[in-house]
Write a protein that holds these residues in place. Structure first.
Motif, PDB file in Angstrom:
ATOM      1  N   GLU A  27       0.837  -1.207   0.000  1.00 59.66           N
ATOM      2  CA  GLU A  27       0.000   0.000   0.000  1.00 59.66           C
ATOM      3  C   GLU A  27       0.871   1.257   0.000  1.00 59.66           C
ATOM      4  O   GLU A  27       1.772   1.401   0.817  1.00 59.66           O
ATOM      5  N   ASP A  58      -7.922  -1.518   8.049  1.00 59.85           N
ATOM      6  CA  ASP A  58      -9.240  -0.866   8.212  1.00 59.85           C
ATOM      7  C   ASP A  58     -10.303  -1.416   7.255  1.00 59.85           C
ATOM      8  O   ASP A  58     -11.480  -1.491   7.601  1.00 59.85           O
ATOM      9  N   ASP A  59      -9.874  -1.833   6.059  1.00 62.18           N
ATOM     10  CA  ASP A  59     -10.830  -2.340   5.065  1.00 62.18           C
ATOM     11  C   ASP A  59     -11.643  -3.489   5.653  1.00 62.18           C
ATOM     12  O   ASP A  59     -12.878  -3.500   5.614  1.00 62.18           O
ATOM     13  N   GLY A 100      -8.676  11.413   7.529  1.00 63.66           N
ATOM     14  CA  GLY A 100      -9.909  12.182   7.740  1.00 63.66           C
ATOM     15  C   GLY A 100     -10.958  11.402   8.513  1.00 63.66           C
ATOM     16  O   GLY A 100     -11.589  11.926   9.449  1.00 63.66           O
ATOM     17  N   GLY A 128     -17.631  16.712   2.560  1.00 65.58           N
ATOM     18  CA  GLY A 128     -17.688  15.259   2.752  1.00 65.58           C
ATOM     19  C   GLY A 128     -16.502  14.569   2.090  1.00 65.58           C
ATOM     20  O   GLY A 128     -15.845  15.135   1.212  1.00 65.58           O
ATOM     21  N   SER A 129     -16.266  13.320   2.497  1.00 64.72           N
ATOM     22  CA  SER A 129     -15.115  12.573   1.961  1.00 64.72           C
ATOM     23  C   SER A 129     -15.462  11.854   0.663  1.00 64.72           C
ATOM     24  O   SER A 129     -16.534  11.256   0.540  1.00 64.72           O
ATOM     25  N   PHE A 130     -14.502  11.920  -0.279  1.00 64.85           N
ATOM     26  CA  PHE A 130     -14.642  11.129  -1.520  1.00 64.85           C
ATOM     27  C   PHE A 130     -13.692   9.923  -1.498  1.00 64.85           C
ATOM     28  O   PHE A 130     -13.423   9.303  -2.522  1.00 64.85           O
ATOM     29  N   HIS A 163     -18.881   8.834   4.649  1.00 64.37           N
ATOM     30  CA  HIS A 163     -18.572   9.493   3.375  1.00 64.37           C
ATOM     31  C   HIS A 163     -19.828  10.170   2.805  1.00 64.37           C
ATOM     32  O   HIS A 163     -20.670   9.500   2.204  1.00 64.37           O
ATOM     33  N   ASP A 296      -3.063   2.236  -3.898  1.00 62.92           N
ATOM     34  CA  ASP A 296      -3.905   1.752  -2.788  1.00 62.92           C
ATOM     35  C   ASP A 296      -4.154   0.248  -2.931  1.00 62.92           C
ATOM     36  O   ASP A 296      -5.294  -0.205  -3.100  1.00 62.92           O
TER      37      ASP A 296
HETATM   38  N1  F2R Z   1      -5.255   5.439   4.946  1.00 57.82           N
HETATM   39  C1  F2R Z   1      -4.820   4.467   4.350  1.00 57.82           C
HETATM   40  N2  F2R Z   1      -3.525   4.395   4.016  1.00 57.82           N
HETATM   41  C2  F2R Z   1      -2.605   5.441   4.355  1.00 57.82           C
HETATM   42  C3  F2R Z   1      -1.472   4.902   5.145  1.00 57.82           C
HETATM   43  C4  F2R Z   1      -1.879   4.168   6.365  1.00 57.82           C
HETATM   44  C5  F2R Z   1      -0.623   3.572   6.946  1.00 57.82           C
HETATM   45  N3  F2R Z   1      -0.604   2.157   6.667  1.00 57.82           N
HETATM   46  C6  F2R Z   1      -0.523   3.871   8.394  1.00 57.82           C
HETATM   47  O1  F2R Z   1      -0.974   3.065   9.231  1.00 57.82           O
HETATM   48  O2  F2R Z   1       0.005   4.937   8.718  1.00 57.82           O
HETATM   49  N4  F2R Z   1      -5.584   3.416   3.996  1.00 57.82           N
HETATM   50  C7  F2R Z   1      -6.965   3.328   4.264  1.00 57.82           C
HETATM   51  O3  F2R Z   1      -7.572   4.560   3.862  1.00 57.82           O
HETATM   52  C8  F2R Z   1      -8.341   4.379   2.645  1.00 57.82           C
HETATM   53  C9  F2R Z   1      -9.770   4.637   2.981  1.00 57.82           C
HETATM   54  O4  F2R Z   1      -9.843   5.959   3.426  1.00 57.82           O
HETATM   55  P1  F2R Z   1     -11.228   6.605   3.864  1.00 57.82           P
HETATM   56  O5  F2R Z   1     -11.881   5.731   4.847  1.00 57.82           O
HETATM   57  O6  F2R Z   1     -11.976   6.972   2.665  1.00 57.82           O
HETATM   58  O7  F2R Z   1     -10.689   7.864   4.650  1.00 57.82           O
HETATM   59  P2  F2R Z   1     -10.856   9.461   4.431  1.00 57.82           P
HETATM   60  O8  F2R Z   1      -9.953  10.072   5.430  1.00 57.82           O
HETATM   61  O9  F2R Z   1     -12.285   9.830   4.489  1.00 57.82           O
HETATM   62  O10 F2R Z   1     -10.358   9.730   2.948  1.00 57.82           O
HETATM   63  C10 F2R Z   1      -9.065   9.355   2.561  1.00 57.82           C
HETATM   64  C11 F2R Z   1      -8.255  10.565   2.091  1.00 57.82           C
HETATM   65  O11 F2R Z   1      -8.774  11.071   0.870  1.00 57.82           O
HETATM   66  C12 F2R Z   1      -8.612  12.485   0.830  1.00 57.82           C
HETATM   67  N5  F2R Z   1      -9.958  13.136   0.727  1.00 57.82           N
HETATM   68  C13 F2R Z   1     -11.148  12.517   0.853  1.00 57.82           C
HETATM   69  N6  F2R Z   1     -12.151  13.407   0.666  1.00 57.82           N
HETATM   70  C14 F2R Z   1     -11.589  14.589   0.436  1.00 57.82           C
HETATM   71  C15 F2R Z   1     -12.109  15.901   0.153  1.00 57.82           C
HETATM   72  N7  F2R Z   1     -13.427  16.161   0.055  1.00 57.82           N
HETATM   73  N8  F2R Z   1     -11.219  16.904  -0.063  1.00 57.82           N
HETATM   74  C16 F2R Z   1      -9.872  16.654  -0.005  1.00 57.82           C
HETATM   75  N9  F2R Z   1      -9.322  15.445   0.256  1.00 57.82           N
HETATM   76  C17 F2R Z   1     -10.166  14.429   0.462  1.00 57.82           C
HETATM   77  C18 F2R Z   1      -7.910  12.878   2.121  1.00 57.82           C
HETATM   78  O12 F2R Z   1      -6.535  12.884   1.898  1.00 57.82           O
HETATM   79  C19 F2R Z   1      -8.297  11.746   3.050  1.00 57.82           C
HETATM   80  O13 F2R Z   1      -7.430  11.547   4.132  1.00 57.82           O
HETATM   81  C20 F2R Z   1      -8.087   2.971   2.204  1.00 57.82           C
HETATM   82  O14 F2R Z   1      -7.021   2.965   1.312  1.00 57.82           O
HETATM   83  C21 F2R Z   1      -7.700   2.259   3.460  1.00 57.82           C
HETATM   84  O15 F2R Z   1      -6.888   1.149   3.201  1.00 57.82           O
END
Ligand code: F2R
Ligand code: MG
Ligand code: MG
Length: 349
Positions: A27, A58-59, A100, A128-130, A163, A296
């Motif tokens: 990853e 987490d998945d 996030g 919101g998260s994408f 999300h 990823d």
């Molecule tokens: N987070 C990871 N991997 C990173 C490294 C982890 C490492 N192994 C460690 O332990 O340190 N993997 C996991 O996260 C992904 C699923 O993420 P999820 O649940 O969608 O999280 P989040 O925080 O909502 O979104 C992820 C990132 O995407 C960007 N983002 C999302 N929406 C955004 C928006 N509207 N504007 C700007 N950026 C946005 C951000 O960077 C978020 O952090 C899977 O890969 C799982 O395995």
């Protein structure tokens, strides 16, 4: 097995866990030589090497919450599911969650919270998260509900607990639909499979929320439909390089850059490929190919694993892989329970 057979349920849930566990090794890697992938996978076949257990991330942690909630409540209950996400995170925060989503999971544990969807709406200044965190845990919805209307509705609501951007939750809907169709045997006709996904997503993305989010993020009007057309174009090509797949579909943490990619991995690996060992079956090819894309990898392999596992069934999964991966045996048992729930629902019970 035939449509919606137990073997397909077991294949889907177990292969999702395997994809996550074996994909964790790569990853975030920008480039993953196929040689490294094959070396990593070959160590799983060799039980004498004593590699120990590959931990899930987490998945799988969140997918297990979805499964337990659907089984315990015999259907979708947003309060119960939200509580399970929060409890799982607080018990085991080191599973590699997105930076996030951690804020959402902390807020979901508050006893004062009245609307379980509000923390997700507050993310990223209200946009919101994408991310692909909704999609990575979407497969169980396809295994709990036989009616595609329910699959779409509950996959969306389940994703919206974390999300709230349509580019996040519609990715979960697409992933759940792909597992749903695969479970019915739809991958026997790959062209029809992709056409059906496009038709479904035309409807799913045909609303104001999607148009708004797509405009703000400068994406096509129906972002997932547009990506699925790219998947179809790549499928029609006799040769396609890994670099082209990454540049056309992506390999990143956004649902838009990973769910269509996972679907492509499954379709591409329905046939033997030059870059993959001849003795690999379709399921092994799909996992290996997903890892070789880099980015990823745990999440793309987890999603591709669920779709491919629903197609090939449990018999296609090497026993030694199951033994090496944390949570794979639990997934196998839960698949049996989901199979019962699904068939009770389809009989109107
Ligand atoms: N987070 C990871 N991997 C990173 C490294 C982890 C490492 N192994 C460690 O332990 O340190 N993997 C996991 O996260 C992904 C699923 O993420 P999820 O649940 O969608 O999280 P989040 O925080 O909502 O979104 C992820 C990132 O995407 C960007 N983002 C999302 N929406 C955004 C928006 N509207 N504007 C700007 N950026 C946005 C951000 O960077 C978020 O952090 C899977 O890969 C799982 O395995
Ligand atoms: Mg992960
Ligand atoms: Mg990941």
């Amino acid at each position: 097995g035939g449509p919606a057979s137990l073997s397909r349920f077991r294949g889907a849930l177990v292969a999702a866990v395997l994809g996550d566990c074996v994909g964790g090794e790569f990853e975030g890697a920008e480039e993953v030589p196929m040689e490294s992938v094959l070396q990593h996978l070959s160590s799983l076949y060799d039980e004498t090497k004593g590699n120990g257990i590959l931990e899930y991330s987490d998945d799988t942690a969140m997918a297990r919450c979805v499964v337990q909630s659907l089984l315990t409540r015999a259907g979708f209950d947003e309060q119960d599911m939200a509580r399970r996400f929060a409890k799982e995170y607080s018990a085991s925060p080191g599973r590699g969650y997105g930076s996030g989503v951690i804020q959402v999971l902390k807020k979901l544990s508050s006893p004062q919270l009245s609307d379980v969807y509000q923390p997700a709406r507050d993310q990223f200044n209200g946009r919101g998260s994408f991310g692909n965190g909704g999609a990575m845990r979407a497969a169980p919805f396809a295994l709990a509900f036989p009616d595609p209307v329910d699959v779409k509705r509950f996959a969306r609501l389940g994703a919206m607990l974390t999300h709230s951007c349509s580019l996040g939750y519609n990715g979960a809907v697409l992933q759940a639909l792909a597992v749903h169709l695969s479970l019915q045997g739809a991958l026997d006709l790959p062209q029809q499979f992709i056409s059906r996904l496009i038709t479904e997503m035309e409807e799913v993305e045909g609303n104001e929320a999607t148009r708004n989010d797509a405009r703000i993020l400068k994406e096509a009007e129906k972002p997932f439909c547009e990506r699925l057309h790219r998947v179809r174009d790549l499928m029609d090509r006799s040769k396609v390089s890994i670099e082209e797949v990454i540049s056309e579909l992506g390999n990143g943490i956004a649902a838009l850059h990973s769910v269509p990619t996972a679907i492509f991995c499954v379709l591409h690996c329905l046939q033997p490929r030059e870059c993959l060992p001849e003795n690999y079956g379709g399921l092994e090819r799909t996992i290996a190919y997903s890892l070789a894309l880099g980015g990823d990898t745990d999440t793309i392999a987890c999603m591709a694993g669920a779709i491919a596992g629903a197609h090939y069934g449990i018999e296609a999964i090497p026993q030694s892989w199951i033994k090496c991966c944390e949570g794979a045996e639990d997934a196998d048992m839960n698949a049996e329970r989901l199979h019962m729930l699904y068939h009770q629902s389809s009989q109107g019970g």
